[in-house]
Scaffold this active site. Structure first.
Site, short mmCIF file in Angstrom:
data_model
loop_
_atom_site.label_atom_id
_atom_site.label_comp_id
_atom_site.label_asym_id
_atom_site.label_seq_id
_atom_site.Cartn_x
_atom_site.Cartn_y
_atom_site.Cartn_z
N ALA A 25 0.81 -1.22 0.00
CA ALA A 25 0.00 0.00 0.00
C ALA A 25 0.85 1.28 0.00
O ALA A 25 0.41 2.31 -0.48
CB ALA A 25 -0.93 -0.02 1.21
N ARG A 37 -1.32 0.68 7.75
CA ARG A 37 -0.73 0.71 9.08
C ARG A 37 0.00 2.00 9.45
O ARG A 37 0.44 2.15 10.58
CB ARG A 37 0.22 -0.49 9.25
CG ARG A 37 -0.55 -1.78 9.29
CD ARG A 37 0.35 -3.00 9.40
NE ARG A 37 -0.45 -4.22 9.35
CZ ARG A 37 -0.91 -4.78 8.25
NH1 ARG A 37 -0.66 -4.23 7.08
NH2 ARG A 37 -1.63 -5.88 8.29
N HIS A 122 -3.93 -9.76 -4.21
CA HIS A 122 -5.14 -9.53 -3.38
C HIS A 122 -6.32 -9.05 -4.20
O HIS A 122 -7.22 -8.40 -3.68
CB HIS A 122 -4.80 -8.55 -2.25
CG HIS A 122 -3.84 -9.13 -1.25
ND1 HIS A 122 -3.14 -8.36 -0.34
CD2 HIS A 122 -3.46 -10.41 -1.02
CE1 HIS A 122 -2.36 -9.17 0.39
NE2 HIS A 122 -2.54 -10.39 -0.01
N CYS A 130 -19.71 -12.94 -7.99
CA CYS A 130 -20.61 -13.74 -7.17
C CYS A 130 -19.78 -14.85 -6.51
O CYS A 130 -19.03 -15.56 -7.18
CB CYS A 130 -21.70 -14.36 -8.04
SG CYS A 130 -22.67 -15.60 -7.15
N CYS A 133 -21.39 -18.50 -8.07
CA CYS A 133 -21.22 -18.94 -9.48
C CYS A 133 -20.06 -18.22 -10.18
O CYS A 133 -19.72 -18.55 -11.31
CB CYS A 133 -22.51 -18.77 -10.27
SG CYS A 133 -22.92 -17.04 -10.64
N SER A 196 5.74 -1.81 1.85
CA SER A 196 4.93 -2.82 2.55
C SER A 196 5.52 -3.07 3.92
O SER A 196 6.74 -3.17 4.06
CB SER A 196 4.91 -4.13 1.76
OG SER A 196 4.26 -5.13 2.52
N SER A 197 4.63 -3.20 4.92
CA SER A 197 5.12 -3.52 6.26
C SER A 197 5.52 -4.99 6.34
O SER A 197 6.08 -5.43 7.34
CB SER A 197 4.05 -3.19 7.30
OG SER A 197 2.87 -3.90 7.00
N ILE A 239 9.42 6.75 -1.13
CA ILE A 239 9.52 5.90 -2.32
C ILE A 239 9.80 6.70 -3.60
O ILE A 239 10.77 6.43 -4.32
CB ILE A 239 8.22 5.07 -2.47
CG1 ILE A 239 8.10 4.10 -1.30
CG2 ILE A 239 8.20 4.32 -3.80
CD1 ILE A 239 6.74 3.48 -1.11
P1 NAD Z 1 0.82 -1.55 5.14
O1 NAD Z 1 -0.14 -0.41 5.36
O2 NAD Z 1 0.86 -2.61 6.16
O3 NAD Z 1 2.28 -0.97 5.00
C1 NAD Z 1 2.55 0.13 4.18
C2 NAD Z 1 3.96 0.58 4.51
O4 NAD Z 1 4.31 1.58 3.57
C3 NAD Z 1 4.10 1.19 5.90
O5 NAD Z 1 5.09 0.47 6.62
C4 NAD Z 1 4.53 2.65 5.63
O6 NAD Z 1 5.54 3.07 6.51
C5 NAD Z 1 5.06 2.58 4.23
N1 NAD Z 1 4.87 3.82 3.46
C6 NAD Z 1 3.72 4.49 3.26
N2 NAD Z 1 3.92 5.52 2.42
C7 NAD Z 1 5.25 5.53 2.10
C8 NAD Z 1 6.08 6.36 1.30
N3 NAD Z 1 5.57 7.39 0.62
N4 NAD Z 1 7.39 6.07 1.22
C9 NAD Z 1 7.92 5.02 1.91
N5 NAD Z 1 7.18 4.18 2.68
C10 NAD Z 1 5.86 4.43 2.77
O7 NAD Z 1 0.53 -2.11 3.70
P2 NAD Z 1 0.74 -3.58 3.10
O8 NAD Z 1 1.96 -4.21 3.64
O9 NAD Z 1 0.56 -3.43 1.65
O10 NAD Z 1 -0.51 -4.38 3.67
C11 NAD Z 1 -1.79 -3.80 3.61
C12 NAD Z 1 -2.84 -4.65 2.90
O11 NAD Z 1 -3.91 -3.77 2.58
C13 NAD Z 1 -2.36 -5.21 1.60
O12 NAD Z 1 -2.69 -6.53 1.63
C14 NAD Z 1 -3.18 -4.49 0.51
O13 NAD Z 1 -3.89 -5.46 -0.24
C15 NAD Z 1 -4.25 -3.71 1.22
N6 NAD Z 1 -4.32 -2.25 0.87
C16 NAD Z 1 -4.19 -1.86 -0.43
C17 NAD Z 1 -4.23 -0.51 -0.76
C18 NAD Z 1 -4.09 -0.13 -2.22
O14 NAD Z 1 -4.45 -0.89 -3.10
N7 NAD Z 1 -3.53 1.06 -2.51
C19 NAD Z 1 -4.38 0.46 0.23
C20 NAD Z 1 -4.52 0.02 1.57
C21 NAD Z 1 -4.49 -1.35 1.87
#
Ligand code: NAD
Length: 250
Positions: A25, A37, A122, A130, A133, A196-197, A239
């Site tokens: 995310a 998070r 995901h 659905c 089906c 990602s965390s 990032i």
């Molecule tokens: P997470 O929220 O657990 O971790 C996101 C990490 O990104 C955090 O540790 C944060 O410190 C870091 N972060 C945020 N912005 C940043 C930046 N600009 N530069 C550097 N680091 C940055 O997310 P995850 O590990 O992807 O797990 C969350 C779950 O939620 C995933 O399974 C995903 O499917 C879903 N999700 C998706 C979206 C989306 O599609 N954009 C948004 C929220 C949640």
């Protein structure tokens, strides 16, 4: 963060032949989509509704659809940011073979990565299916039914429960995408895990698999992650501004 770490990033990228990018995310926060998070992230506002709760309870389904339509106003207008564009350029240049993503926002494809190279672990938030089906349902139709009936949407063909085509906690992972991700991971010589965390499994198993397979692992994330201890290089940086110079976007 020292300049040495950035030089090391450039060195590792230039020595690699087959890079897989693994995103969470965090890659999309610079596009205005909150992560889970971080402070103020979605997790701090709503506890996730897991799959069993969704299937078992009409109240939970109603809540899930209310949240989904509220979130869609953000998702629907979000544009790819510098980080997405830098990754798309790495794919275009042939350095990155695949992007394995936990995200459901479609922004890797929108930034120009061919859909065949994006592995969505995901699912995808832009349509619904659905659960009985498998029929695809368009969100615009689902929204009309939801708002007019005051009930959670059901399948027009079989009356099954309709759910956004994303994978909830407790729901089975998509088999084909898992196989593609496994194959890409086994073939890579460097994995770059971004935003990602690394707490959600089985997704977070791919960086571990890459390391076990002899590949290098770089983690780029603002905060510490669960897998920093196994990475060859950890960058606690933003990032977009870190990736853009790698592909001469700045
Ligand atoms: P997470 O929220 O657990 O971790 C996101 C990490 O990104 C955090 O540790 C944060 O410190 C870091 N972060 C945020 N912005 C940043 C930046 N600009 N530069 C550097 N680091 C940055 O997310 P995850 O590990 O992807 O797990 C969350 C779950 O939620 C995933 O399974 C995903 O499917 C879903 N999700 C998706 C979206 C989306 O599609 N954009 C948004 C929220 C949640």
């Amino acid at each position: 963060m020292s300049a040495d770490a950035l030089i090391r990033l450039q060195e590792m990228m230039s020595k690699a032949h087959r890079v897989v990018v693994f995103t969470g995310a965090g890659i999309s926060t610079e596009s205005g989509i909150p992560d889970f998070r971080s402070p103020g992230g979605l997790w701090t506002k709503y506890a996730p509704i897991d799959f069993q709760e969704f299937v078992a309870s009409e109240d939970m389904r109603m809540e899930a659809w209310r949240r989904k339509f509220a979130m869609d106003s953000t998702l629907g207008t979000a544009e790819p940011n510098k980080g997405h564009v830098a990754i798309a350029k790495m794919v275009d240049e042939g350095l990155v073979t695949h992007v394995i993503t936990q995200n459901i926002d479609g922004l890797h494809q929108a930034s120009g990565v061919p859909a065949s190279k994006v592995i969505e672990l995901h699912g995808n938030a832009t349509y619904a299916t659905c659960l009985t089906c498998g029929q695809r349902h368009e969100l615009a139709d689902v929204k009309v039914e939801f708002e007019s009936s005051g009930k959670s949407p059901r399948c027009v063909s079989c009356d099954g429960i309709v759910k956004s085509a994303t994978i909830s906690f407790g729901q089975s992972m998509p088999e084909e995408q898992m196989m593609l991700a496994q194959h890409a991971t086994q073939e890579c010589d460097l994995m770059l895990a971004i935003g990602s965390s690394l707490q959600v499994y089985p997704a977070a198993g791919f960086p571990i698999m890459a390391k076990q397979n002899g590949s290098g692992l770089i983690i780029l994330n603002r905060e510490e992650t669960e897998l920093d201890h196994i990475a060859d290089l950890v960058l606690h940086l933003e990032i977009g501004e870190t990736l853009a110079p790698l592909v001469r976007l700045n």
